[in-house]
Design a protein around this motif. Structure first.
Motif, PDB file in Angstrom:
ATOM      1  N   GLU A  10       0.861  -1.184   0.000  1.00  0.00           N
ATOM      2  CA  GLU A  10       0.000   0.000   0.000  1.00  0.00           C
ATOM      3  C   GLU A  10       0.894   1.230   0.000  1.00  0.00           C
ATOM      4  OE1 GLU A  10      -2.929   0.342   3.132  1.00  0.00           O
ATOM      5  OE2 GLU A  10      -3.490   2.336   2.428  1.00  0.00           O
ATOM      6  N   LEU A  11       0.697   2.114  -0.968  1.00  0.00           N
ATOM      7  CA  LEU A  11       1.539   3.303  -1.055  1.00  0.00           C
ATOM      8  C   LEU A  11       1.153   4.304   0.035  1.00  0.00           C
ATOM      9  CD1 LEU A  11       1.611   4.033  -4.900  1.00  0.00           C
ATOM     10  CD2 LEU A  11       3.132   2.605  -3.556  1.00  0.00           C
ATOM     11  N   PRO A 128      -1.027   8.143  -3.335  1.00  0.00           N
ATOM     12  CA  PRO A 128      -0.965   7.390  -2.080  1.00  0.00           C
ATOM     13  C   PRO A 128      -2.251   6.601  -1.863  1.00  0.00           C
ATOM     14  CG  PRO A 128      -0.973   9.771  -1.663  1.00  0.00           C
ATOM     15  CD  PRO A 128      -0.802   9.572  -3.121  1.00  0.00           C
ATOM     16  N   GLU A 129      -2.129   5.514  -1.138  1.00  0.00           N
ATOM     17  CA  GLU A 129      -3.218   4.585  -0.814  1.00  0.00           C
ATOM     18  C   GLU A 129      -3.598   3.659  -1.973  1.00  0.00           C
ATOM     19  OE1 GLU A 129      -6.372   6.634   1.315  1.00  0.00           O
ATOM     20  OE2 GLU A 129      -5.132   6.551   3.097  1.00  0.00           O
TER      21      GLU A 129
ATOM     22  N   ARG B  49      -5.939  13.145  -2.052  1.00  0.00           N
ATOM     23  CA  ARG B  49      -7.160  12.562  -1.476  1.00  0.00           C
ATOM     24  C   ARG B  49      -6.798  11.259  -0.796  1.00  0.00           C
ATOM     25  NH1 ARG B  49     -12.019  14.372  -1.774  1.00  0.00           N
ATOM     26  NH2 ARG B  49     -13.160  12.478  -1.283  1.00  0.00           N
ATOM     27  N   VAL B  50      -6.969  11.238   0.505  1.00  0.00           N
ATOM     28  CA  VAL B  50      -6.609  10.052   1.281  1.00  0.00           C
ATOM     29  C   VAL B  50      -7.655   9.809   2.365  1.00  0.00           C
ATOM     30  CG1 VAL B  50      -4.106  10.147   0.942  1.00  0.00           C
ATOM     31  CG2 VAL B  50      -5.138  11.511   2.744  1.00  0.00           C
ATOM     32  N   ARG B  51      -7.532   8.676   3.041  1.00  0.00           N
ATOM     33  CA  ARG B  51      -8.443   8.390   4.141  1.00  0.00           C
ATOM     34  C   ARG B  51      -8.175   9.353   5.290  1.00  0.00           C
ATOM     35  NH1 ARG B  51      -7.382   2.646   3.568  1.00  0.00           N
ATOM     36  NH2 ARG B  51      -5.975   2.906   5.313  1.00  0.00           N
ATOM     37  N   PHE B 129       1.452  15.373   5.143  1.00  0.00           N
ATOM     38  CA  PHE B 129       0.048  15.697   4.896  1.00  0.00           C
ATOM     39  C   PHE B 129      -0.507  16.496   6.067  1.00  0.00           C
ATOM     40  CE2 PHE B 129       1.200  11.772   2.795  1.00  0.00           C
ATOM     41  CZ  PHE B 129       0.718  11.956   1.504  1.00  0.00           C
ATOM     42  N   LEU B 236       1.982   9.549   6.452  1.00  0.00           N
ATOM     43  CA  LEU B 236       0.547   9.436   6.224  1.00  0.00           C
ATOM     44  C   LEU B 236      -0.114   8.660   7.363  1.00  0.00           C
ATOM     45  CD1 LEU B 236      -1.878   9.869   4.373  1.00  0.00           C
ATOM     46  CD2 LEU B 236      -1.276   7.780   3.176  1.00  0.00           C
TER      47      LEU B 236
END
Lengths: 239, 338
Positions: A10-11, A128-129, B49-51, B129, B236
């Motif tokens: 997972e990035l 990311p993700e 855009r991330v969790r 972030f 992150l």
């Protein structure tokens, strides 16, 4: 005895490497080459995995020249019976970033271009993700790192591994949808059809169907049908 | 002879090794904006855009501070000091133009020059972030270039028509003050002097992002150092863990800015929890254990004698390394080509 690990990446940062360069656009395909993965996983020139290489080829902080040494670096992995397949994105997004070289002067004068080297460009990166999946085959149990770094900017990625159980070695016609390195599979298997993924240094193939070859069959955690992974894959560089 | 008394010497290399030897020092920083910085590439602030959290799986847009936008200003601060104390001249080593390849900046942060080879950076920084979402962390400003009299309408200056309204007007998004970016700076194979060199650069750097705007003030609040034999969690993941924690304790008082004390408390406990899950050997200096280290470092770097000692030692190490591993290699490479 063979150990097969289903590995997920997972990035945690955007991933960039140039699969292809189109003028000033540098594009990252959501596929990671298996050579690159071997380095990222720390399998090359490692005492832990008994893959140390000759002193003259060893990894150093200072590199006098930029010449890849895949053969020298990956052959010890063959001797240890370790093989890593290329990774494919199982979910991903791409983002575009503009980059440029700047200096720390307070004003810049435009000079006449002397060389045909761009000082700015756009890079298509993987966000990311995003998640990737690949397989590791080993003759001995492997303990891999949890955090690895990938790509030109050394982006952090989290690795989770799952050991595959109930492996059966079989022979016959089969297909494999994940990408493979053709050089590593074509000397031991008769590859009938495939799709090409164009990238240096060795283009990869996917949706491969193989005629009368050896394969490992095991349950695919995501799907109901079993997965058939070609057996006897090795890093090969010359015919 | 060791400079630091609060850290065991076993965490450091005696000299800069030529191969990675598996020692890591991770600086845990919270970068806090204090004015209106600008991190952008396409005329738009960088975002991802991330969790939202590790537990809270909703997606949000976060501001991002790209890697080199963090390490470059820190490098430049170190280079400034090296020049100030006479260990480097502007002529012999110019950033991104002509690397001298034998000073602490070149050896610790790396360089790449076509024919002369490349030195890999021992400092690795990841994209940071913002804890809070993009929408509540930025503001749009209108910029204009008024006439001498302070208005946008011409009085007939310099041949212009009187009463003409200028079109010199623009809009630009800026990051608000008190936006928090948790960021881990990783130093591979630190010697005591290179550890202090990087530490000092992080402490001293005050401006990040677009320089010409003169608004990029950012303060680095260090909350700890982790010595380990491998990589630790990502920026992150840490940011998301902080978000979860602050949400649980109701300190994400949107749309107000976050309280710095709440952030620091959440950041410390989040990293402590995350470090438990790591299966590597690590020594964490967080909280009281870190206070004595940072005080010692601040005393050292705050005096001319102290900073000189650090810079000189780092410089001597870099020169030894360059002599041993770079010049020899360079001639060997050249000889090989002929």
């Amino acid at each position: 005895m063979v150990f097969i690990y289903r590995c997920q990446l997972e990035l945690h940062d955007s991933l960039y490497f140039a699969t292809r360069e189109i003028g000033r656009l540098y594009e990252t395909e959501p596929i990671i080459h298996n050579y690159a993965l071997c380095y990222a996983l720390g399998l090359v020139d490692s005492e832990i995995y008994s893959t140390t290489v000759a002193e003259e080829y060893s990894y150093r902080y200072f590199c006098p020249e930029q010449v890849p040494k895949y053969e020298e670096h990956l052959t010890p992995l063959n001797q240890q019976g370790i093989y890593v397949t290329p990774a494919v994105a199982i979910s991903h997004y791409a983002i575009l970033n503009t980059w440029k070289y700047a200096n720390n002067n307070y004003h810049v004068e435009m000079e006449k271009t002397q060389k045909n080297i761009p000082s700015f460009g756009r890079a298509k990166e993987i966000a990311p993700e995003s998640k990737f999946e690949f397989f590791t085959i080993s003759q001995k149990p492997l303990q891999l790192l949890k955090w690895i770094r990938l790509g030109k900017w050394m982006s952090k990625a989290e690795l989770t591994i799952q050991e595959v159980t109930k492996i059966e070695l079989k022979t016959g016609n089969f297909t494999f949808s994940y990408p493979l390195n053709p050089l590593d599979v074509m000397f031991t298997h008769q590859v009938v059809t495939y799709d090409v993924i164009n990238m240096p240094p060795v283009s990869l193939i996917q949706n491969v169907s193989i005629c009368q070859g050896h394969y490992y069959e095991f349950n695919n955690p995501n799907k109901t049908e079993k997965l058939r992974l070609p057996a006897k894959m090795q890093y090969r560089f010359k015919a | 002879m060791a400079i630091l008394k609060t850290v065991e010497s076993k965490f450091f290399q005696a000299e800069i090794p030529y191969k990675p030897m598996g020692k890591y020092a991770h600086f845990l920083t919270i970068r806090i904006t204090e004015s209106y910085p600008l991190f952008q590439t396409d005329g738009e602030l960088n975002k991802a855009r991330v969790r939202a959290g590790v537990k809270d799986k909703t997606t949000i847009s976060r501001l991002s501070m790209f890697k080199r936008k963090q390490s470059t200003p820190e490098r430049l601060v170190g280079r400034e000091l090296l020049r100030n104390y006479g260990l480097m001249t502007a002529q012999e080593c110019e950033y991104n133009v002509n690397f001298a390849m034998d000073n602490p900046d070149c050896i610790i942060y790396g360089f790449a020059i076509g024919d002369s080879g490349s030195e890999k950076s021992k400092v690795v920084v990841d994209t940071a972030f913002s804890i809070t979402a993009f929408d509540e962390s930025h503001e749009t400003f209108t910029l204009n270039a008024p006439f001498e009299n302070g208005t946008m309408a011409s009085k007939g200056e310099n041949g212009s028509k009187a009463g003409e309204v200028t079109s010199r007007i623009n809009q630009q998004d800026h990051i608000k003050p008190q936006v928090f970016f948790p960021s881990i700076v990783t130093l591979k194979d630190p010697t005591e002097a290179s550890f202090l060199y990087v530490f000092n650069n992080i402490l001293r750097t005050r401006h990040y992002g677009a320089q010409t705007t003169r608004t990029g003030r950012v303060r680095n609040e260090l909350i700890g150092v982790v010595f380990a034999d491998g990589e630790i969690t990502s920026n992150l993941h840490w940011t998301q863990a902080i978000y979860d924690q602050m949400k649980a304790s109701n300190t994400l008082n949107q749309p107000d800015p976050l309280d710095e004390d709440d952030v620091i408390t959440a950041a410390k406990s989040a990293i402590e929890t995350l470090m438990v899950d790591e299966f590597i050997v690590h020594t964490d200096l967080i909280g009281d254990a870190f206070t004595s280290l940072i005080n010692e470092v601040k005393t050292l770097t705050g005096s001319e004698k102290g900073i000189k000692e650090i810079l000189q030692k780092a410089d001597a190490e870099a020169k030894t390394y360059a002599n041993k591993h770079i010049s020899k290699k360079k001639t060997a490479a050249k000889a090989g080509k002929e």
